[in-house]
Design an enzyme around this catalytic site. Structure first.
Site, PDB file in Angstrom:
ATOM      1  N   LYS A 484      -4.385  16.394 -21.843  1.00  0.00           N
ATOM      2  CA  LYS A 484      -5.092  16.972 -20.698  1.00  0.00           C
ATOM      3  C   LYS A 484      -4.735  16.203 -19.423  1.00  0.00           C
ATOM      4  O   LYS A 484      -4.121  15.139 -19.473  1.00  0.00           O
ATOM      5  CB  LYS A 484      -6.602  16.934 -20.942  1.00  0.00           C
ATOM      6  CG  LYS A 484      -7.166  15.538 -21.159  1.00  0.00           C
ATOM      7  CD  LYS A 484      -8.650  15.587 -21.451  1.00  0.00           C
ATOM      8  CE  LYS A 484      -9.202  14.168 -21.634  1.00  0.00           C
ATOM      9  NZ  LYS A 484     -10.662  14.151 -21.804  1.00  0.00           N
ATOM     10  N   TYR A 709      -1.749   0.016  10.667  1.00  0.00           N
ATOM     11  CA  TYR A 709      -2.855   0.583  11.423  1.00  0.00           C
ATOM     12  C   TYR A 709      -3.998  -0.421  11.596  1.00  0.00           C
ATOM     13  O   TYR A 709      -4.268  -1.229  10.719  1.00  0.00           O
ATOM     14  CB  TYR A 709      -3.388   1.824  10.712  1.00  0.00           C
ATOM     15  CG  TYR A 709      -2.503   3.041  10.858  1.00  0.00           C
ATOM     16  CD1 TYR A 709      -2.239   3.576  12.120  1.00  0.00           C
ATOM     17  CD2 TYR A 709      -1.947   3.659   9.739  1.00  0.00           C
ATOM     18  CE1 TYR A 709      -1.429   4.700  12.252  1.00  0.00           C
ATOM     19  CE2 TYR A 709      -1.143   4.779   9.865  1.00  0.00           C
ATOM     20  CZ  TYR A 709      -0.884   5.300  11.130  1.00  0.00           C
ATOM     21  OH  TYR A 709      -0.088   6.399  11.259  1.00  0.00           O
TER      22      TYR A 709
END
Length: 814
Positions: A484, A709
Site C-alpha cells: 500500500k 531564506y
C-alpha cells in the site's frame, strides 16, 4: 557445455541408465530455461530445493539431484540421483568441466575490487586475447560452479571471482578453480565477523592460490605483504608484489598524481590517464596493469583503453521511459550468460506489457554464426520477446531471422536518429550492450526526463528481507506482503513483481485503484484491499480484488452490488477490532455476521484478521497478549460455525519478530520488507531505499555572511557551501534546517545550513573534497532512515511514504 547424464552420475558416484545430454544446471524452479536438458539440484538453504521438486517437474525437468534420506514426491518418468550433498555434487560437476579448459584460470579474490579488476581486465585485453569471465559478481559457493559451467572451453584466460565469508570456505573454491594465476586485490573489513582476525582471513584467501603458478598482490599494504611472505614460505608460487607511491623491491612500482579530475599513473617509462581519482580505482588499475605486464602484454598499447575504462555498475536498473515505457538498463556487457539473467529479470518485470530487447553484437558467446543465432532465437522464444532491436555491424550485416518483429541498425547513433519511439510505447524494454556501444546514452535518450533527485530501490535487499521474515515462520504459515501507499513510497507494481517472484502468498493495498494498477501490470497474486470505497466495490470484483469488510453498512453495500451484477462468488476479508479502535467489527457482532454468511453462500471469507496496536512496544506487551487472546476466542467461534476454514492473521512486522506463537494461518509483512524493524531490537535486515540528490553548485562564502531564506544560516567562519537538488517539495523535511539535519557526501556528514527551501537545500562542505555534480545521500546505508526520522520527530514510515512522486524511482538488482 553438455555432459551425458550417465557420465555425470559416474562423477557423482551413482548411476543413471541413459545418456541424455545435460546442458543446464538448474537450482531455481522459477528460472528453468531448457527443461529437457536441465539437471535440477535440490539445494538446501533459506529455501529447501526439495520443496520445489514438484514445480521443477511441472516445468518439464526430468533429471534431479537430491540429498540422500530426503522424502521426495513421486516424479514420474524421471531420473533421480541421490548424493550426500547436492551443492557438493554441483561443485564436483563444475570441477570436472573446468579440467577441460584449454587456457589459464585467473582467480581474483580480496575484500573489495574483485568485480572491478575482473571487468577492467576484460575491457583492457579483450581485443588481444580470447577471454571469458564470470558473470557479474558470481563468486560464492554456488556462483563459482555456475560461472565455470557457462564458459567456453577454448579461451586463453578465464577471469573468475572467488568470495568467502568464513573460515574453511576457500578450500572448495580452490579445488574447483585450480587457478594458474592469482590476483589479490585488497584486505578490508568485509566479513571480519567470520574470522578471528584479519591475519586469519588473509591466510584463508591466500589458500586459493596454494597450487597456483603466480600471484599478483599490493605489496604496499604491510599486512598483506607480511601475510604473503608467511604463506608463500616453502611454496613454489611466484609472488609479484606491486606498490603505489612507494618503492618496490620487485620492480612493479606505480606512481600517481591527480590533475583536473584525472589520475596520471606512471609505470616504468609509461604514463596512463585514468578517468577516476579515488584510491580504490587507482589500486584496481595497478592490479590489472601488473597482471597484463607479467603475461607479456605490451602496456603501451593499452593507453587508450585505460582512458575509456568504464564505471562498473553491476546492477540491472529499472527506469521510467518515454511514451509509457519501462527501461531496464544493462548497458555493460553482451554475452549469452548475462543475457539469460537479464531476460529473466525482464520477464518478471514486464507483466502483461510488450517485451522488447535491444541488443548489441554479442561477445564471449563461445559460438558463432548460425549456431549463435539459433541459441539467441531460443532465448527470445523462452522469454516471449515481441520485438528484437539489433545494433552493431555484425547484426546489421547478418540480419538473422529470429522469428519475431525485428529491426536492425548499424550503430547506436543510427538507432537514436532513426528508431521511431512508437516502437517501444507502453513496453518493457531491456537495453543490453557491450561497453563500447555506450548504450547508456541510448537509455538517457529514451528515459523520461524528470527531477534528478532519485530514490534507489535495491531489489536484492527487498528479497533478502522477505526471506529473513519467511525464515521466522512456522511451516505452512502464509505471508501477506503490504504494498500500500505506492509500496511504502518505493513503487507498487515494481515491488509487487519482485514479491510475486519471491514467493509471497498474498498482497495488500490500501485502495482499489492501487490494486487495479497491479492487475493491469500482470500481478496474479490474490490482493486484499484494506480501505475499499463503497462506490468501487463492483470495479474491485471485476478485477479480482478482495475487499476488507469492516462494518455492516459496507457488507450491505457489497450484497447490493452482488445482487445487481449477478456475481456468484465474492471473496472478502473480515476485519475485527480487538483493541486498535480504528476499523473493524466488534466481538459481539460475530453471531449476526455468521448468520449473514450462512444466508449468503456467495460471500467467500478468505481471511479474518485484526490489527495489533502496540506490538513494537514492550511496555504494552500485556495489552498485545490480551488482543491475541481475544482474537483466538473469536477464531474458535468462527471455525465452530463455518463449514470451511478461512485464514486468520493478526501479526504485523513487529509481531512476527516478537510474538511468534501468534502466527495463526498467515502474517502481514509491511515496513520490515523495506529494512526497518519498528521495535529496533533485531538485526539482519538490509535497507531497501536510498534517497539521493546531487550538488548543483558550490560557492565560497566569508565569515558573517548568511545562507537561505530569512538569513537563518549565519556563517561563523569562512565556509564552502554546496547547493543540493532536493527540498521540502521532494520530502526533505523543513525541520532539518539549520544544522539539525545532515547529508552524506563522499564519506562524510555535511550539516544543513540555513532553511530548507522548496526545491533546494544548502549544506556545509568546507572540510569535504567534492565537486559540482557529485552524488549526495539523504538517507540510506550511511545515514539510516531511522536516524533521520528521529531528527524529524516522526517514524520511518512517514519519511518513506512522504518522498514526492516527482522524485524518480530507480530499481536495481544484482
Amino acid at each position: 557445455m553438455a555432459f551425458a547424464l550417465s557420465h555425470i552420475a559416474h562423477l557423482l558416484g551413482t548411476h543413471a541408465a541413459h545418456d541424455k545430454l545435460i546442458r543446464e544446471l538448474a537450482y531455481d524452479s522459477r528460472r528453468i530455461l531448457d527443461p529437457q536438458h536441465a539437471l535440477f539440484f535440490a539445494l538446501s538453504g533459506k529455501r529447501d530445493g526439495h520443496s520445489f521438486l514438484d514445480e521443477a517437474w511441472e516445468a518439464g525437468v526430468r533429471h534431479f539431484v537430491v540429498q540422500k534420506g530426503q522424502r521426495i514426491p513421486a516424479l514420474a518418468d524421471s531420473t533421480v540421483l541421490e548424493v550426500e550433498s547436492p551443492l557438493a555434487a554441483l561443485q564436483k560437476l563444475a570441477e570436472a568441466y573446468r579440467n577441460s579448459f584449454e587456457g589459464d584460470v585467473v582467480a581474483i579474490t580480496g575484500s573489495n575490487g574483485k568485480t572491478w579488476v575482473k571487468e577492467w581486465l576484460h575491457h583492457l585485453l579483450q581485443n588481444k586475447l580470447r577471454l571469458s569471465r564470470s558473470p557479474k559478481s558470481y563468486n560464492s559457493q554456488l556462483g563459482v560452479p555456475l560461472s565455470l559451467w557457462s564458459m567456453p572451453a577454448d579461451s586463453q584466460y578465464y577471469f573468475v571471482e572467488a568470495g568467502i565469508s568464513r573460515q574453511g570456505e576457500m578450500k572448495r573454491l580452490q579445488s574447483m578453480l585450480y587457478p594458474k594465476w592469482g590476483i589479490l586485490t585488497s584486505l578490508g573489513a568485509a566479513h571480519d565477523e567470520g574470522f578471528k582476525n584479519r591475519e586469519e582471513k588473509l591466510q584463508e584467501k591466500l589458500s586459493l592460490f596454494d597450487e597456483a603458478y603466480s600471484l599478483v598482490y599490493p605489496a604496499h599494504d604491510e599486512l598483506i605483504e607480511k601475510g604473503v611472505k608467511t604463506w608463500s614460505a616453502g611454496k613454489e608460487v611466484k609472488c609479484y608484489g606491486w606498490t603505489l607511491n612507494k618503492p618496490s623491491s620487485g620492480g612493479l612500482m606505480f606512481d600517481s598524481t591527480e590533475q583536473h579530475g584525472i589520475t596520471k599513473l606512471r609505470f616504468k617509462n609509461l604514463q596512463f590517464e585514468l578517468p577516476y581519482t579515488d584510491q580504490a580505482s587507482i589500486e584496481n588499475l595497478c592490479s590489472c596493469l601488473a597482471f597484463a605486464y607479467l603475461i607479456g602484454v605490451d602496456l603501451s598499447s593499452l593507453s587508450d583503453r585505460v582512458k575509456s575504462l568504464p564505471g562498473i555498475d553491476m546492477r540491472l536498473q529499472l527506469k521510467k521511459g518515454k511514451l509509457g515505457s519501462t527501461l531496464i538498463n544493462d548497458a555493460y556487457s553482451a554475452d549469452l550468460s548475462s543475457l539469460e539473467i537479464a531476460l529473466d529479470f525482464l520477464e518478471r518485470q514486464a507483466g502483461n506489457s510488450r517485451r522488447v530487447l535491444v541488443l548489441s553484437d554479442l561477445q564471449d558467446a563461445g559460438i558463432k554464426g548460425k549456431d549463435l543465432y539459433s541459441e539467441l532465437e531460443k532465448m527470445l522464444s523462452r522469454h516471449s520477446i515481441d520485438l528484437f532491436i539489433g545494433i552493431g555491424k555484425e547484426l546489421f550485416l547478418d540480419r538473422p531471422i529470429l522469428g519475431r518483429h525485428q529491426l536492425f541498425f548499424e550503430s547506436r547513433a543510427q538507432a537514436s536518429l532513426q528508431l521511431n519511439l512508437e516502437e517501444i510505447k507502453d513496453s518493457t524494454v531491456l537495453i543490453k550492450g557491450a561497453r563500447e556501444f555506450h548504450f547508456e546514452r541510448l537509455v538517457k535518450h529514451w528515459e523520461e526526463q524528470v527531477h534528478e533527485t532519485v530514490l534507489e530501490i535495491d531489489l536484492n535487499s527487498l528479497e533478502h528481507n522477505f526471506t529473513f521474515f519467511k525464515s521466522k515462520l512456522k511451516k505452512g504459515t502464509r505471508l501477506m506482503a503490504m504494498v500500500k501507499a505506492h509500496g511504502y513510497g518505493a513503487g507498487s507494481h515494481e515491488i509487487a513483481h519482485q514479491l510475486q517472484s519471491a514467493g509471497a502468498d498474498y498482497l495488500s493495498v490500501a485502495y482499489a485503484d492501487e490494486g487495479i494498477v497491479l492487475r493491469e501490470k500482470g500481478i496474479s497474486l490474490p490482493i486484499m484491499v484494506m480501505n475499499p470505497q463503497r462506490d468501487s466495490l463492483e470495479e474491485m470484483l471485476d478485477f479480482g480484488l478482495e475487499p476488507d469488510i469492516y462494518d455492516f453498512a459496507m457488507l450491505d453495500k457489497l450484497l447490493e452490488t452482488i445482487q445487481a451484477t449477478g456475481i456468484t462468488k465474492a471473496p472478502i476479508h473480515l476485519e475485527f477490532d480487538t483493541g486498535m479502535h480504528r476499523l473493524g467489527f466488534e466481538h459481539a457482532d460475530v453471531p449476526k455476521l455468521l448468520e449473514i454468511l450462512r444466508a449468503h453462500p456467495e460471500l467467500e471469507v478468505k481471511s479474518v484478521f485484526a490489527h495489533l496496536a502496540a506490538s513494537d512496544e514492550s511496555m504494552h506487551d500485556s495489552f498485545t497478549r490480551e488482543q491475541i487472546k481475544n482474537f483466538e476466542v473469536m477464531r474458535i467461534a468462527f471455525l465452530k460455525e463455518l463449514n470451511y476454514a478461512p485464514l486468520f492473521h493478526i501479526l504485523n512486522t513487529a509481531g512476527i519478530l516478537r510474538f511468534p506463537d501468534a502466527q495463526f494461518d498467515m502474517v502481514r509483512l509491511g515496513i520490515g520488507l523495506y529494512g526497518i524493524d519498528p521495535s529496533g531490537r533485531f538485526s539482519g535486515l538490509q535497507p531497501v531505499g536510498t534517497l539521493k540528490a546531487r550538488i548543483s553548485q558550490i560557492r565560497e562564502l566569508k565569515r558573517g555572511e548568511t545562507v537561505g531564506y530569512s538569513r537563518k544560516g549565519i556563517l561563523e567562519k569562512d565556509s564552502r557551501i554546496a547547493v543540493v537538488s532536493i527540498g521540502y517539495a521532494d520530502g526533505f523535511r523543513r525541520i532539518l534546517s539549520n544544522r539539525n539535519g545532515n547529508m552524506w557526501v563522499n564519506g562524510q556528514r555535511a550539516p544543513v545550513v540555513g532553511n530548507v527551501c522548496m526545491d533546494m537545500t544548502m549544506i556545509d562542505v568546507s572540510d569535504i573534497a567534492c565537486k559540482e555534480g557529485d552524488p549526495v545521500e539523504v538517507f540510506g546505508s550511511n545515514l539510516p532512515i531511522e536516524e533521520v526520522a528521529e531528527k524529524c520527530g516522526t517514524i520511518p514510515y512517514e519519511l518513506l511514504t512522504g518522498v514526492s512522486q516527482r522524485v524518480k524511482r530507480v530499481y536495481w538488482k544484482e
